[in-house]
Design an enzyme around this catalytic site. Structure first.
Site: not given
Length: 248
Positions: A9, A11, A93, A95, A163, A169, A209
């Site tokens: 991904n 992003k 996701h 986000e 996730e 991240g 990560s």
């Protein structure tokens, strides 16, 4: 037997110059023993799909609208993404859920749209740090899974990605036992809803990560069928070792 999946991904990263990384992956993985999916920004989908046209690598998108067309300025529909060369789309996701207030019901509507357009829906699930520390992880996963997956989901048209939000991240990674617990739990919930045999057909990815240094041990964990990789998928020099770890 289902093939494992390494998904990247990108992003909101990547310009035309970044297509060199896709070319590098194509040349470095001509006959992979696992499936490979790259989800660049929408601006690069058509070009990336062209690069991968004679390669086993699939190009995907990072979101889609639930409607096939209409007055939705700035949005992209699943048929549009398929027309551009995408074969899959990431949905739900964290986000998107946090920054765009997407609910699990919206994710399910988008998944149905993806299926109707012939796209594989990569549906994301995950808890926040507060939910993890409050021992609510499995409750959150159960609620998200029940509401985000449409009844028409199968192992052929849907992939699930766990996730944990706090690991994305951050450089932080759950313990292997924590990853295994959630993946085992997801598999059991799929069995209750779709039947034991059908549940085995779904691929369960871990994301958060994942990097070359920890990929092998994560892939050896119970019910982990691959990874949804963020930052480490931007460079083929980082993503290729993760793919090879999955092939091992």
């Amino acid at each position: 037997m289902k093939r494992k999946l390494a998904a990247g991904n990108w992003k909101m990263n990547g310009t035309t110059a970044s297509l060199a990384e896709v070319k590098s992956l194509v040349s470095g993985h001509a006959a992979p023993s696992v499936d490979i999916l790259i989800c660049p920004p929408a601006t690069l989908i058509a070009q990336a799909a062209g690069i991968c046209s004679k390669s086993p690598i699939m190009i995907g998108a990072q979101d889609c609208h639930a409607a096939p067309s209409g007055a939705h300025t700035g949005d992209l529909s699943a048929p549009m993404l398929a027309d551009a060369g995408a074969g899959a789309v990431i949905l739900g996701h964290s986000e998107r859920r946090e920054n765009h207030n997407e609910t699990s019901d919206m994710v399910a509507q988008k998944a149905m749209a993806a299926h109707a357009a012939g796209l594989i829906a990569v549906v994301c699930l995950g808890e926040s740090l507060a939910q993890r520390e409050g021992a609510h992880t499995l409750d959150v996963i159960a609620e998200q899974l029940a509401a985000s997956l449409p009844d028409g989901a199968t192992g052929a048209n849907t992939v699930l990605a766990y996730e944990p939000i706090w690991a994305i991240g951050s450089g932080l990674t759950p313990t292997l036992a924590q990853i295994g617990e959630v993946h085992d739990f997801i598999r059991s919930l799929l069995g209750e809803r779709f039947g034991t045999q059908a549940a085995q057909d779904f691929r369960l990815l871990y994301g958060g990560s994942v990097k070359p240094g920890n990929a092998a041990e994560i892939f050896a964990t119970s019910n982990v069928d691959g990874a949804l990789v963020g930052g480490a998928s931007l460079k083929s020099s980082d993503f290729s070792p993760i793919i090879r770890a999955l092939e091992a």
